[in-house]
Design a protein around this motif. Sequence first.
Motif, short mmCIF file in Angstrom:
data_model
loop_
_atom_site.label_atom_id
_atom_site.label_comp_id
_atom_site.label_asym_id
_atom_site.label_seq_id
_atom_site.Cartn_x
_atom_site.Cartn_y
_atom_site.Cartn_z
N ASP A 1 31.46 36.21 51.99
CA ASP A 1 32.21 37.06 51.07
C ASP A 1 31.77 36.89 49.63
O ASP A 1 31.83 37.80 48.84
CB ASP A 1 33.70 36.69 51.14
N HIS B 1 29.73 39.19 47.38
CA HIS B 1 30.23 40.42 46.79
C HIS B 1 30.50 40.28 45.30
O HIS B 1 30.67 41.25 44.61
CB HIS B 1 31.51 40.87 47.49
N ASP C 1 28.60 48.12 41.39
CA ASP C 1 27.80 47.64 42.53
C ASP C 1 26.42 47.21 42.08
O ASP C 1 25.88 46.21 42.57
CB ASP C 1 27.69 48.73 43.59
N THR D 1 47.82 42.32 42.97
CA THR D 1 46.85 43.41 43.00
C THR D 1 47.04 44.36 41.84
O THR D 1 48.07 44.35 41.19
CB THR D 1 47.00 44.21 44.30
N THR E 1 39.70 50.59 46.13
CA THR E 1 38.54 49.97 46.77
C THR E 1 38.45 48.49 46.41
O THR E 1 37.85 47.72 47.12
CB THR E 1 37.24 50.64 46.31
N LEU E 2 39.08 48.14 45.30
CA LEU E 2 39.01 46.74 44.91
C LEU E 2 40.06 45.89 45.55
O LEU E 2 39.88 44.71 45.76
CB LEU E 2 39.16 46.64 43.41
N ARG E 3 41.20 46.50 45.82
CA ARG E 3 42.25 45.63 46.35
C ARG E 3 42.25 45.61 47.87
O ARG E 3 42.55 44.58 48.46
CB ARG E 3 43.62 46.00 45.79
N TYR F 1 34.29 40.94 38.68
CA TYR F 1 34.67 42.33 38.49
C TYR F 1 35.24 42.59 37.10
O TYR F 1 34.76 43.45 36.37
CB TYR F 1 35.69 42.73 39.57
N ILE G 1 37.64 32.67 42.79
CA ILE G 1 38.48 33.65 42.10
C ILE G 1 39.59 32.94 41.34
O ILE G 1 39.84 33.19 40.16
CB ILE G 1 39.11 34.64 43.11
N PHE H 1 26.72 43.83 40.60
CA PHE H 1 26.84 42.78 41.62
C PHE H 1 25.49 42.49 42.26
O PHE H 1 25.12 41.34 42.47
CB PHE H 1 27.85 43.19 42.69
N TYR I 1 33.03 39.56 43.68
CA TYR I 1 34.25 40.18 43.18
C TYR I 1 34.81 39.45 41.98
O TYR I 1 35.45 40.03 41.13
CB TYR I 1 35.32 40.22 44.28
N GLY J 1 41.63 44.39 39.14
CA GLY J 1 41.09 43.74 40.32
C GLY J 1 42.20 42.99 41.04
O GLY J 1 43.27 43.54 41.27
#
Lengths: 217, 1087
Positions: free
Chosen positions: B985, B988, B959, A69, A77-79, B993, B1054, B962, B990, A47
């Motif tokens: 954002d 999402h 997905d 990254t 698609t993640l970065r 992940y 994050i 999420f 992320y 990720g």
Amino acid sequence: MKNKTILVKQNPILKVVILGNSNVGKSCLMNRFVSNSFSDHTLHTLGVEFLQKELNVNGIVYTLQIWDTAGQERFRTLRTPFYRGTDICLLTFAVDDVQSFKTVDSWKKEFLQYSRTTDANFPFLVVATKVDLENRVVSKDEANKWCSEYLSAPYVETSSKTDMNIETAFTLAVEIWASTERPSELKISHTNLVKLSRPINGSAACPTAEIVSPKCC
Amino acid sequence: MMDSNNTSKKFKEQLIKNVKKEVKQIMEEAVTRKFVHEESGSITSLCAAVEACLSQGLRRRALGLFKTSSTTALLHKMAKNFEPASIISQKVQEMENTDPNNSDSCATRAASVNSTLTSSITLPNVHPPPLTKKNSAGSGLGPASITLPKYLWIRLALFEKLLAVIIDHLVQNCSKYYEKDSLVADPDYGSILSSLLVGPCALDYSRTKSHDQFWTDPPADELVQRHRISSGYHTSPPCRTPINYRRNLHATSNDDNQRQTPISAKDYVESLHQNNRVTLLYGKNNVLVLPKDVTEPMAGYLSLHQTVSSLIIKWTPNQLMNCHSPGTNQNDHPEIDASDKSQYWDYAMNVNVDEIVYVHCHQQGNDNGGTIVLVAQDGVQQPPIHFPQGGHLLAFLTCLENGLLPHGQLDPPLWPQRGKGKVFPKLRRKGRSQIQDISNDLSSNTEESRDYVFQIISKARHEEFLSKGEEILDSKIWSMPSAANNMLNRVRGHLESSSTNSSTSTSSSLDPVASPLLINIQNTSKDTGDSLQILCETMKKQIISRAFYGWLAYCRHLTTVRTHLSGLVNTVIIDSNDAETGLTKEKWCSFKNDSNLVNDDTKLEIFRLTYFGGVQHDIRKEVWPFLLGHYKFGSTVEERNAVDLHCKQEYETTMSEWMAVEAIIRQKDRETMAANLAKLSSESTSGGDAPPPTPNTSKVLSQELSNDVFEDNINFSSDEDNPPVVDDTQLEHNVEICDNPTNQINTKKNIENIPKEIDCDKKSLSSDEGLGKDEVTEKDMTIKKNTSEDTSLYCPTSVIVTTNISQEKAMDNPNDENDKIDSKVNNNTSKLAVDDNEGTGGSNHEQRSACISPASSQGGIYPVELVENFGLNVHRIDKDVQRCDRNYPYFTLENLDKLRNIICTYVWDHLEMGYMQGMCDLVAPLLVILDDETLSYSCFCLLMERMSANFPHSGGAMDTHFANMRSLVQILDSEMFELMHENGDFTHFYFCYRWFLLDFKRELLYDDVFTVWETIWAAKEMSSSHFVLFFALALVETYRDIILANHMDFTDIIKFFNEMAEHHDAKTVLSLARNLVLQLQTLIENK
């Protein structure tokens, strides 16, 4: 009678993205710069990872938001969502890995496509890593020449292991950023920030730094 | 005697230990941030520890130091004959001589001391050094009075990087200053002390970059610690908002009361900490405010904060500001017990400037300070804020005005005056003469008017007003500072407020019934008697409709839960009775019968124990294959052995297949490597005269090699833009000239190398030796290197490059009519095949008929695509395996090789999927526990049945995760959900992940990974096959208060979780996760 106002500086924040093939040392580059540490066995990044660090360049303290990254293609698609809003892009390759050098161009293209930058002079910096290794296969001349002729991006050689040129590379990147012409909106917003970060001393009655808004003058 | 010796020794040991601990802390801080702030709490702790060491055994009497217990006097003594000490001594005196009572001069400093105070409290304090309790240098860090920091000289010496030198000097000359049995005079401890301090003395301490550096980017640890300060006011555990039904409802007043305290407490902590979003524009202490129900004005800290969306004015009573320093609060109000503090939260102000319409300013006499009254939209006045004299009022207004820009402004604007900054506006508009008359009457000693009414105009609101056609923004209003005018404003304020109130309530969409009535009221409001009655009716209806809509929302909410989330959990709730102990060895043994058979009946019990308590570490190796399904419950030992044997055979067969291909790949790699080296050396020998590496040559090269990253990335393949121009004639020319010698060399080399290669492959097939292989490979490389260098001496370097290309060409087009090259390649490969046969002959090969051309019997010719594809994967695997968990002791080179074999085998069997980064992380814990290649491989395959869908390009599981997380957060924590909505954002997810990709493997320490993994596997049978979701949710919930309190956005979160990796309390998170599952189950069950 001195003022009682607490002025708090807000540094200009620059978003820096590090791109490059798997295992060229992107995370090591970031870790060396941010926490001045190095490990031979950094796990591959999954990720994105993100660190922040202040850097003083020519008297201005910038806050660099550094995004590390994952190098594997599959994770594109993640970065790529993180490319947007980037101020500086570091393209990395390892001098012992000719393949990583050859893909620098592809990385640049990927970045341009997904960052949707309209800036023709977007600040790129090509960073060669692992120059401490003896079995290098990409020579300095070759890389330098190719970067300037084909990518028209500055080139710097670094080693995270020996802490060679790491801070220099980031400083250089900020300098490139500062020197490039960019769309006016960006300039203005950054000018504001810069002005704010410098309190105007000595004015007794009005202690606050004035925000130079585009309207005045 | 011995006894006292011992105790003194112990004491010294303890002192040194403290210093060590603090040095470590400070060095860690420096590593993580690359600088340490001068006001950091760790510095204070370190100084305290050093002071304690220096105080021990000091010859006070002999040195005439009995008056003071601090070591500052010692420094001054040393200063006489030691240069570094005198530098510090001078600095200390300078600082002490500046008047510490001049509080007016350094409000900034006061505030920063204040904030340091709170931060240092969060840091673990050292045991108070016995001798420094009454340290003269530091006491009473009150917000109002400036005091020098504690341990001033040690601090300064540290900042000046002289501390180690000074201490060393002390140690060298210990006889002069210290008793014989003191720590400093001790032969060991003395030098340890001075050398310990060398590290901290090499650090950079920042002061100038103070506020922003210190506050804008607090690391995760600090956030967690800050949270602990304010959490004293929290009554709720992290998971306190389990199911929140009040999604769309207005909080009841009762709730408001309960929440007020924690929210203000949080605000308070926040108001001292500037962060990314909240900028502190203004701060002033000892501002007087007269809150309601209080007779005397109270002093407090006034601050103006700018957030992204608005400006906030805060005032916090001094009593609260001091509450973290118990030493000082008694000075102010000795009668108030600390527990009564909560009442002050009621007095604290927290005003959003958006809600303020007017700012009334009253100044008394000639610079006697001034008073500000804030009037809100609804006409409600905030308690008057009284500024002390000295232009603070103006300073505040200036900051406020600046803060309002660009979307709002003060009307009238402050008047910029050269050299003096801003001043109050001169009023020149209509009615000016009149005002002057009044002001002359009222305050004859000034010419300028003393009272002002500023209106705060925000663009948005301004337009809103204009559209309403309200003309109350008459410019005359602000120019009339009289009391009558205030009255007028207030009346208008009330009118406005009633109208805004009604409009907000009508617009809240819950009152379709009530709104027509309200309009009705407004129309008929002339008749007061009627309107009162109608008002009551309306209220009644509103209350009823609210109740109704509340109920409706609740029903809808539950429908959502049932439709979207019921699939996430099992319907049967399993009891945790007695299962918290987990699956112990005794229990496991009791489940097995005499013939070592684990009965199928006990399966559920085993899962239950695992789910609630984990598996005892010793038996994991035995239990995991069952949990993962490698062994069936109820299978006999013979059956299990058969399974193992079958797996082993398959594994070895697959391995021999890919290893044959790997040999080809290695060979190719070596050639490429030689080519590259030759190219490089030719460049260096030719002194840079070699043809410049134009993009075109690079492209040719990149065609030759498989592209590591962009293999399926045709979009930006450079070839499309600029088709490569290859000079064919030249190429062929080169081939012709040089083909023969190279061919010979190559063939010779092949003959030399291949037997070795096969040898070592055989070794690793027998499954244990990777080390030897590496050595051989290295040897091969060096041989190769040598030969290539030799070659470059004899013939032009282009030989190798071109040969390579021509070979490559042949591989690319196997049907190429270039017979010569083709035959050469065949020649090579058939040799390889023969050797391979010899080497591995007899072992049970199974052909992959799909991949292997029928022409060859063993390992023979493989399709080019297959070789390239696998080669690509092998290279990636090698890169990642080399750096997989190397800090974990298990992963020696030998075990890394096992790891590599497992992954290569898996990838060979799933070439269409290929290697994906993250696979290493999934194999590693399995290998650690099972410590067996075949078994780990089989378990990994089973694990991947669930996990592979998480990886990009192989299923949209991520997905789904999420989306599920989103729904869960929405249902289980609406406050969090709102925050996520604010930062688009965020939704999402992320930041989760990596959690889902690796089942939290990188978030936790190894031991915790084992437990969490078992629980996830067992949860499938026990509570939910999506337990990962609940564990993720539990992680989020664990830090929810911190996330909310700091209003973290996407990047913050994050960063936060990146930093928190391996710092989680897995046990707590696990039990929280189980609870969350249970909550959802209960919610669904109670239909």
